[in-house]
Every structure is written in C-alpha cells, then in structure tokens.
Design a protein around this motif. Sequence first.
Motif, PDB file in Angstrom:
ATOM      1  N   LEU A   1       0.761  -1.482   0.532  1.00  0.00           N
ATOM      2  CA  LEU A   1      -0.244   0.244   0.460  1.00  0.00           C
ATOM      3  C   LEU A   1       0.918   1.256   0.368  1.00  0.00           C
ATOM      4  O   LEU A   1       0.562   2.446  -0.440  1.00  0.00           O
ATOM      5  CB  LEU A   1      -0.744  -0.050   1.061  1.00  0.00           C
ATOM      6  N   LYS A   2       1.937   0.803   0.086  1.00  0.00           N
ATOM      7  CA  LYS A   2       3.140   2.176   0.245  1.00  0.00           C
ATOM      8  C   LYS A   2       2.874   2.562  -0.998  1.00  0.00           C
ATOM      9  O   LYS A   2       3.566   3.330  -1.259  1.00  0.00           O
ATOM     10  CB  LYS A   2       4.109   2.332   1.034  1.00  0.00           C
ATOM     11  N   HIS A   3       3.379   1.867  -2.098  1.00  0.00           N
ATOM     12  CA  HIS A   3       3.325   1.935  -3.448  1.00  0.00           C
ATOM     13  C   HIS A   3       1.828   2.829  -4.638  1.00  0.00           C
ATOM     14  O   HIS A   3       0.893   2.247  -4.320  1.00  0.00           O
ATOM     15  CB  HIS A   3       3.807   1.064  -4.173  1.00  0.00           C
ATOM     16  N   GLU A   4       2.342   3.158  -4.906  1.00  0.00           N
ATOM     17  CA  GLU A   4       1.215   4.350  -6.177  1.00  0.00           C
ATOM     18  C   GLU A   4       1.166   3.282  -6.835  1.00  0.00           C
ATOM     19  O   GLU A   4       2.449   2.695  -7.530  1.00  0.00           O
ATOM     20  CB  GLU A   4       1.871   5.566  -6.545  1.00  0.00           C
ATOM     21  N   GLY A   5       0.663   3.004  -7.967  1.00  0.00           N
ATOM     22  CA  GLY A   5       0.024   3.191  -8.886  1.00  0.00           C
ATOM     23  C   GLY A   5       0.248   0.872  -8.980  1.00  0.00           C
ATOM     24  O   GLY A   5      -0.045  -0.518  -9.554  1.00  0.00           O
ATOM     25  N   VAL A   6      -0.852   0.871  -8.018  1.00  0.00           N
ATOM     26  CA  VAL A   6      -0.990  -0.105  -7.332  1.00  0.00           C
ATOM     27  C   VAL A   6      -2.905  -0.280  -7.444  1.00  0.00           C
ATOM     28  O   VAL A   6      -3.135   1.015  -6.408  1.00  0.00           O
ATOM     29  CB  VAL A   6       0.143  -0.982  -6.236  1.00  0.00           C
ATOM     30  N   VAL A   7      -3.681  -1.335  -8.169  1.00  0.00           N
ATOM     31  CA  VAL A   7      -5.387  -1.380  -7.490  1.00  0.00           C
ATOM     32  C   VAL A   7      -5.760  -2.566  -6.726  1.00  0.00           C
ATOM     33  O   VAL A   7      -5.135  -3.486  -7.107  1.00  0.00           O
ATOM     34  CB  VAL A   7      -5.958  -0.903  -8.877  1.00  0.00           C
TER      35      VAL A   7
END
Length: 298
Positions: free
Chosen positions: A274-280
């Motif tokens: 969840l710390k990463h952008e670009g994840v759904v």
Amino acid sequence: MSENKSVFSARDRISYEPIVSRPPFVLPNNARVAVWTIVNVENWLPQNAMPRTVLPPPMGVPLLPDIPNWSWHEYGMRVGFWRFLEALKSRNLRATLALNGSTCTEYAAACEAARDAGWEFMGHGFEQKPMHRVEDQADAIRKTVEAIRKFTGKPPRGWESPGLTETDETLDLLAEAGIEYVADWVLDDQPVSLKTRVGEMVSVPYTVELNDVVMSAIQQQPSDEIFRRGRDQFDQLYKEGATIPRVMAISVHPYLTGAPHRIRYLEALYDYILKHEGVVMCTGEEILDIYKAQAGRK
C-alpha cells in the motif's frame, strides 16, 4: 456425471501467447499491478481423512476421526478467520472469499461477516474434496452456486476448485452453470481466455507460489515467509508492470496464515504494497470486469 464429454484437452483450451507479444492489458489509472486476496474457507468433514495434516498419525497408521488435524483446521474458522477480517477491514481492503457451498450453513457467522464486509464470494466446491472424487460434478457445482446465491442474493461469478483440481469436463460444467472466471489455471500474470463447449471462460491469475498451503503446510517455511516472498513477488511484478501490467494473487487460509505467529507478516505485506503508487487492490470479479472491458472483448 454429464453424458456430454468434453472435446477439449487442456492444451486445446488455450493458445500459447507470450505476455510480451499480446494486445495491451490496461489497469485503471494506468496502474502497474492489480492485487487480489483470496481467503479460502473450507468444510473439512471430521469423519473423512483430512485434506491437510500438521501432525502425522501415531506409528504411521491413519486413525478416524482425526481430532488433532481436524481441530487444527477448525481453529482457523473459530479464531484465525477473524484475524483476516480485522487485517483487511483496518486497511479498507476487501477479499474474495473462496468458499465451499456447505460453509454457508456450517460456518454461517464467518460467511455473514465476509458478506457484510463487502467481500466477493467465489465457488470452491460444495465440500473440500478433489473434483476427481466428486461423484456428480454438475450437481456439486449447482448446489454450490445455489448456496451462494441464497446466502448473498446473487450467484458467484468465479470458481476455484478444491486443490485447483479439474477433470477434462469441469471447465465445461462450470461454464454451463454460469461461472465466468476460474482461478485453477496458474499459468499467467494476466487474465487469459479459455475455451469451453459453450463459449469463453476467463482465467484470472491465481497463485501456488504465494499460497500459504504451499509455503506453510507443504514447504514448512518460517512464519515470515509470506512477507518475504510476497515482497519479492510484488517488487518484480511492480517493476515489470511499468510496461506490461500484471496481476498478483495472495492466497491464504484461516488455519495457516490466521495463526498468531503468522498474521503479522500478512499485515506487513499489505502495508508494504500500500505504500506504492500505481497499485489497484481488487477482487477477482473486478479483475474480470477490467479484462472484459478491454477493446475487442465482451
């Protein structure tokens, strides 16, 4: 068994299409990775041999009822499941519940909690036994679909066979029962289409690599394996997803990752992702809808 035997072998059902040379698969907001969690809820019948064991039988002779190994699983339903519920709820995440149809009555409180939390319900057989040992697959599928429809108000769109087992006929019977996607075919990082005698079935990427049955029950890895392996799995998919988006599955069972010494590592994996952008963060049916909405797909 149905009299209409399948005309397809496993290889007949899917064409070989390398991930580097197929039409683009696009995730919402151009995300790199879609992550879905599958929580497996099963009905182990105490009068039968257990699907998995943690203790070998005394002197190597199986005994029934197998109280310690049945109780090992039962702990997951009485205690471990609720750890999953809290871990997901506290992070505003929803899972896909892969459930035996009979658990709607056998473990009604757990199924009610999953339904109330907005989890997707996915068929997982009626009882926990390989499809090869089900006397009437069509009837077992029908009973599972009906149990879920009665419990949730709608039939399941997805299916994961117990132990990922299928006979040559299973996929056709699932399609005829209205199932739209399966998780048995662990052969890709993107959804792919499978042929059945009544049209297309979608395979949504599932996992045996990031599956706690494999890690904890079979390979007997340390308690933190789901975090260490999950982090490494995610990192690679995230890197590749910059050019070719991927799907990552996390498959857990209440009696395994729901144990006190393992649950913190599942939570740590979620926090890392969840710390990463670009994840759904998705359910299985949401990944199915993303795939079906792509150009040229129905």
